[in-house]
Scaffold this motif. Structure first.
Motif, PDB file in Angstrom:
ATOM      1  N   ILE A 120     -23.568  11.201  70.733  1.00  0.00           N
ATOM      2  CA  ILE A 120     -22.240  10.310  70.126  1.00  0.00           C
ATOM      3  C   ILE A 120     -20.741  10.581  71.252  1.00  0.00           C
ATOM      4  O   ILE A 120     -20.203   9.744  71.622  1.00  0.00           O
ATOM      5  N   THR A 121     -20.598  11.730  71.000  1.00  0.00           N
ATOM      6  CA  THR A 121     -18.853  12.041  71.617  1.00  0.00           C
ATOM      7  C   THR A 121     -19.407  12.590  72.606  1.00  0.00           C
ATOM      8  O   THR A 121     -18.828  12.412  74.201  1.00  0.00           O
ATOM      9  N   ALA A 122     -20.306  12.472  73.083  1.00  0.00           N
ATOM     10  CA  ALA A 122     -20.285  13.606  74.634  1.00  0.00           C
ATOM     11  C   ALA A 122     -20.640  12.038  75.821  1.00  0.00           C
ATOM     12  O   ALA A 122     -20.023  12.098  76.653  1.00  0.00           O
ATOM     13  N   MET A 168     -13.003   7.863  66.542  1.00  0.00           N
ATOM     14  CA  MET A 168     -13.873   7.157  66.146  1.00  0.00           C
ATOM     15  C   MET A 168     -15.416   7.679  65.781  1.00  0.00           C
ATOM     16  O   MET A 168     -15.488   6.915  64.912  1.00  0.00           O
ATOM     17  N   LEU A 169     -14.974   9.006  65.317  1.00  0.00           N
ATOM     18  CA  LEU A 169     -16.159   9.316  64.629  1.00  0.00           C
ATOM     19  C   LEU A 169     -16.282   9.076  63.035  1.00  0.00           C
ATOM     20  O   LEU A 169     -16.719   9.177  62.607  1.00  0.00           O
ATOM     21  N   GLU A 177     -16.293  16.260  56.535  1.00  0.00           N
ATOM     22  CA  GLU A 177     -16.568  17.501  56.225  1.00  0.00           C
ATOM     23  C   GLU A 177     -18.442  17.682  57.441  1.00  0.00           C
ATOM     24  O   GLU A 177     -18.677  19.220  57.999  1.00  0.00           O
ATOM     25  N   GLU A 178     -18.797  16.887  57.895  1.00  0.00           N
ATOM     26  CA  GLU A 178     -19.845  16.840  59.268  1.00  0.00           C
ATOM     27  C   GLU A 178     -19.061  16.853  60.084  1.00  0.00           C
ATOM     28  O   GLU A 178     -19.667  17.445  61.036  1.00  0.00           O
ATOM     29  N   ILE A 179     -17.684  16.294  60.899  1.00  0.00           N
ATOM     30  CA  ILE A 179     -17.339  16.480  61.714  1.00  0.00           C
ATOM     31  C   ILE A 179     -16.904  18.087  61.794  1.00  0.00           C
ATOM     32  O   ILE A 179     -16.747  18.600  63.028  1.00  0.00           O
ATOM     33  N   MET A 180     -16.150  17.913  60.543  1.00  0.00           N
ATOM     34  CA  MET A 180     -15.531  19.713  60.543  1.00  0.00           C
ATOM     35  C   MET A 180     -16.792  20.740  61.192  1.00  0.00           C
ATOM     36  O   MET A 180     -16.614  21.961  62.208  1.00  0.00           O
ATOM     37  N   LEU A 184     -15.560  19.955  66.823  1.00  0.00           N
ATOM     38  CA  LEU A 184     -15.140  19.289  67.858  1.00  0.00           C
ATOM     39  C   LEU A 184     -13.085  19.284  67.544  1.00  0.00           C
ATOM     40  O   LEU A 184     -12.497  18.670  68.026  1.00  0.00           O
ATOM     41  N   VAL A 185     -13.199  18.766  65.793  1.00  0.00           N
ATOM     42  CA  VAL A 185     -11.770  18.610  65.113  1.00  0.00           C
ATOM     43  C   VAL A 185     -11.317  20.141  64.427  1.00  0.00           C
ATOM     44  O   VAL A 185     -12.467  21.009  64.014  1.00  0.00           O
ATOM     45  N   GLY A 186      -9.693  20.289  64.211  1.00  0.00           N
ATOM     46  CA  GLY A 186     -10.079  21.124  63.991  1.00  0.00           C
ATOM     47  C   GLY A 186      -8.623  20.691  62.537  1.00  0.00           C
ATOM     48  O   GLY A 186      -8.752  19.224  62.455  1.00  0.00           O
TER      49      GLY A 186
END
Ligand SMILES: [Zn+2]
Length: 349
Positions: A120-122, A168-169, A177-180, A184-186
């Protein structure tokens, strides 16, 4: 611990001929009923490593190593029995059932989520590139003369300056937790989430199956560092992947050009040379060499002409030579420090 059934293990074993598999690591010569080569598990000058196609086993008379094809793969790839099985299953196109080991299931689910986040990010970054506020990125792309086909093939994108990815995510329903886990995210000391890639031209790094496993980002001004890449994580292992192999493998050629950076690979692609990969870091690893060996027999090393590039060329040659590849070194005539600069100045031939 959950394990695969004996029938399945037998099927995997019989679908991976031991001579074929070992030939990818050791140069084997037939002598009588068996094959012989230099043992990969101990240093030797004359071959005492034998492979029996009839019995489907290997044995070294020097160090005593021996076993079937699964033992061989686990020993040489440094994998446990289960991982070796999985690798051989994948090689021969056998789909494995998901084992009901609680810990594994959690890990598999998390991997799936991170793959989804990356995908999704790409797409999100790629769409950003065409928006009005991506002027800097658009100018850079124009300056590099990259056309739409190239931008789409590599799904090149743009990361804005405003933590929009994290938002967006979250909207897409992913947990923190999934995003970390996607790296891609700090998270700041104050507990605030922020996008790690900001105001950069974005390059998704894909595996051979076209799955996005990481990202690289290039600055659009003079700030440092010029390039940042995703760190290793649950889906990304740097030394085991090559940028552009998903594209290069479709070139239909039995040779692959290896360059240092993704811009080198993309620039060559733009000029009609489609069998190019970037090694993601200066030195080629053995795992990368083996991966390349699956897709072509001739390798052309086209690293930068500076000191680091030359050292990496020598190291890369050693690795590829040990894998039995036919190696060429790309000699850049004229005044160019890397293949990218060369094709811009002189064209593709
Ligand atoms: Zn040995």
């Amino acid at each position: 611990m959950a394990r695969y059934s004996d029938e399945l293990i037998d099927e995997i074993r019989s679908n991976n001929d031991i001579v074929d598999v070992i030939s990818q690591y050791v140069i084997l010569k037939r002598s009588g009923r068996n094959f012989f080569g230099l043992c990969p598990f101990h240093k030797e000058k004359s071959p005492s490593f034998s492979v029996s196609p009839d019995k489907q086993i290997f044995h070294c008379f020097g160090c005593g190593a021996g076993g079937d094809v699964i033992h061989f793969v686990s020993k040489i790839e440094n994998l446990d029995f289960k991982q070796a099985l999985e690798m051989l299953a994948e090689k021969s196109g056998i789909t494995l059932p998901i084992l009901a080991d609680a810990q594994d299931v959690v890990k598999i689910k998390m991997k799936e989520k991170v793959h989804k986040i990356n995908e999704i990010t790409a797409q999100f970054f790629h769409e950003n590139l065409y928006k009005p506020d991506a002027k800097l990125a658009q100018n850079y792309v124009k300056m590099r003369k990259l056309d739409n086909r190239t931008l789409q093939t590599f799904q090149i994108g743009y990361s804005t300056n405003f933590d929009e990815l994290y938002k967006m995510l979250k909207r897409e329903g992913f947990s923190d937790e999934e995003i970390m886990a996607s790296s891609l995210v700090g998270k700041s000391i104050k507990g605030q989430f922020y996008d790690k890639f900001k105001n950069r031209l974005m390059f998704p790094i894909k595996d051979v199956q076209d799955k996005v496993i990481a990202f690289g980002g290039r600055v659009l001004d003079d700030s440092k560092p010029k390039y940042i890449n995703s760190p290793e994580n649950i889906v990304y292992s740097k030394g085991r992947n090559l940028f552009g192999l998903n594209v290069a493998k479709k070139s239909g050629k039995d040779k692959i050009i290896i360059v240092e950076g993704y811009m080198d690979a993309i620039s060559l692609y733009q000029r009609g040379i489609t069998n190019v990969v970037a090694s993601l870091g200066t030195a080629l690893t053995e795992a990368q060499g083996r991966l390349l060996r699956k897709y072509a027999s001739q390798m052309i090393i086209g690293y930068d002409s500076d000191g680091a590039g030359q050292a990496a060329t020598i190291r890369g040659m050693e690795i590829l030579q040990n894998l039995g590849c036919d190696i060429r070194i790309l000699q850049l005539d004229g005044e160019a420090k890397d293949p990218d600069e060369y094709v811009i100045k002189y064209g593709s031939r």
